[in-house]
Design an enzyme around this catalytic site. Sequence first.
Site, PDB file in Angstrom:
ATOM      1  N   TYR A 130      -8.849 -20.341   4.115  1.00 37.15           N
ATOM      2  CA  TYR A 130      -9.156 -21.721   4.467  1.00 37.15           C
ATOM      3  C   TYR A 130      -9.391 -21.892   5.965  1.00 37.15           C
ATOM      4  O   TYR A 130     -10.412 -22.440   6.405  1.00 37.15           O
ATOM      5  CB  TYR A 130      -8.044 -22.699   4.007  1.00 37.15           C
ATOM      6  CG  TYR A 130      -8.227 -24.010   4.702  1.00 37.15           C
ATOM      7  CD1 TYR A 130      -9.208 -24.904   4.296  1.00 37.15           C
ATOM      8  CD2 TYR A 130      -7.504 -24.312   5.869  1.00 37.15           C
ATOM      9  CE1 TYR A 130      -9.456 -26.075   4.994  1.00 37.15           C
ATOM     10  CE2 TYR A 130      -7.745 -25.476   6.568  1.00 37.15           C
ATOM     11  CZ  TYR A 130      -8.718 -26.344   6.129  1.00 37.15           C
ATOM     12  OH  TYR A 130      -8.979 -27.482   6.823  1.00 37.15           O
ATOM     13  N   GLU A 183      -5.885 -26.855  12.841  1.00 37.65           N
ATOM     14  CA  GLU A 183      -5.913 -26.365  11.460  1.00 37.65           C
ATOM     15  C   GLU A 183      -4.586 -25.723  11.065  1.00 37.65           C
ATOM     16  O   GLU A 183      -4.130 -25.873   9.938  1.00 37.65           O
ATOM     17  CB  GLU A 183      -7.066 -25.380  11.253  1.00 37.65           C
ATOM     18  CG  GLU A 183      -8.449 -26.014  11.316  1.00 37.65           C
ATOM     19  CD  GLU A 183      -8.663 -27.087  10.255  1.00 37.65           C
ATOM     20  OE1 GLU A 183      -7.905 -27.141   9.279  1.00 37.65           O
ATOM     21  OE2 GLU A 183      -9.600 -27.892  10.422  1.00 37.65           O
ATOM     22  N   ASP A 218      -9.544 -26.714   0.453  1.00 42.65           N
ATOM     23  CA  ASP A 218      -8.131 -27.073   0.586  1.00 42.65           C
ATOM     24  C   ASP A 218      -7.744 -28.001  -0.563  1.00 42.65           C
ATOM     25  O   ASP A 218      -8.537 -28.225  -1.477  1.00 42.65           O
ATOM     26  CB  ASP A 218      -7.891 -27.758   1.937  1.00 42.65           C
ATOM     27  CG  ASP A 218      -8.432 -29.164   1.926  1.00 42.65           C
ATOM     28  OD1 ASP A 218      -9.524 -29.361   1.347  1.00 42.65           O
ATOM     29  OD2 ASP A 218      -7.786 -30.075   2.461  1.00 42.65           O
TER      30      ASP A 218
END
Length: 357
Positions: free
Chosen positions: A117, A34, A135
């Site tokens: 996020y 991520e 996102d």
Amino acid sequence: MNALAADLLRWYDANARVLPWRSNPSPYRIWVSEVMLQQTQVETVIPYFERFMQRFSNLEALAKANQAEVLQLWEGLGYYSRAHNLHKAAQLVLQKHEGQLPHTYAELLTLPGVGSYIASAIASIAFQQPFPTLDANCRRVYIRLLNLQAPLGTPALERKLGEYAEQLLPQERPGDFNQAVMELGERICTPKTPLCEQCPLQNICQAFAQGTQNSLPQRYAKPPVPHYTVTAAVITQDQQVLIAQRPANGLLGGLWEFPGGKLEPQDVSLEDCLKREIREELGLEITVEKEFGVYHHAYTHFKITLHAFLCTLLPGQSTDSLRHVRWVKPAQLTDFAMGKVDRQIARRLQQSPLPAP
DNA sequence: AATGCGTGGCG
DNA sequence: TCGCCAAGCAT
């Protein structure tokens, strides 16, 4: 489960790509993926992720690594503060959480480099908790599904998107749902010329119904980016070259470079600019010997044309007191993380012999 | 809250 | 060629 989520998960089950962080999906691997995926596309990330995992296969290995090695593995990915923050966060988790990534959204959010996020992504994908991700892909998909005309970033739009994401998120498989929306956005609901014929949500997409998908999402016009002329010094001595480490924070933080700087109005020539920059930054007096290439590069907020020069130190100049510089042989340059332009200069140095003393 | 932060791919 | 865009975060 709502019909949209069911349709999307069915599409995902049949179409999800095989990605390195989806096989053996440990919290650590998902976290690293991520961070790397922040503002960076999947295809770019894959080889970096593989190398990173080969070297740092678990959180403890990363926590105990040298910062230089972490940066070296990050070279080329950009946004280097991600690497610094990831490294710091790994050390923090090792010390304060016994090496186990925290499970709660709130605790994840306290880690450096983890924002809303990534906290949602880890909580949902690694720990199956119902936190919706939002996102750029999710935003585009939801904006088109609802045919929202407001430009990205407006508070009312953000609120609406957050509520919609919350409402759609199923209690079962929240992580897969989040990934499904993102993968739909990446592969089908693309920014330009979306593949609506292949979209499992076509029949409920209001933008498709109105034919507005190609003009969504709307954005504010970006301000024009400035263009700077920059010089860099390749200072040679005894078959070695001088490199300098940039400050830890800011542009290309912690990376190594051939020192130099921006052409200022008072500089009467490129040579003048370079001598001034080396004097100001390193306190050294140099002779500018010869051109060593012109390089163009675009950063996020400005562009540069960089003129590199082979240089030598004037007699009596010493670098002994300078903490952030190194003399290295061209073959060693690979060991120091650099941005793209300086790496190009380094490669050229490795291909052409240095001038004889 | 507006801005700084990299690089590669694409049309 | 060049502008756009990307699995955002920190300050």
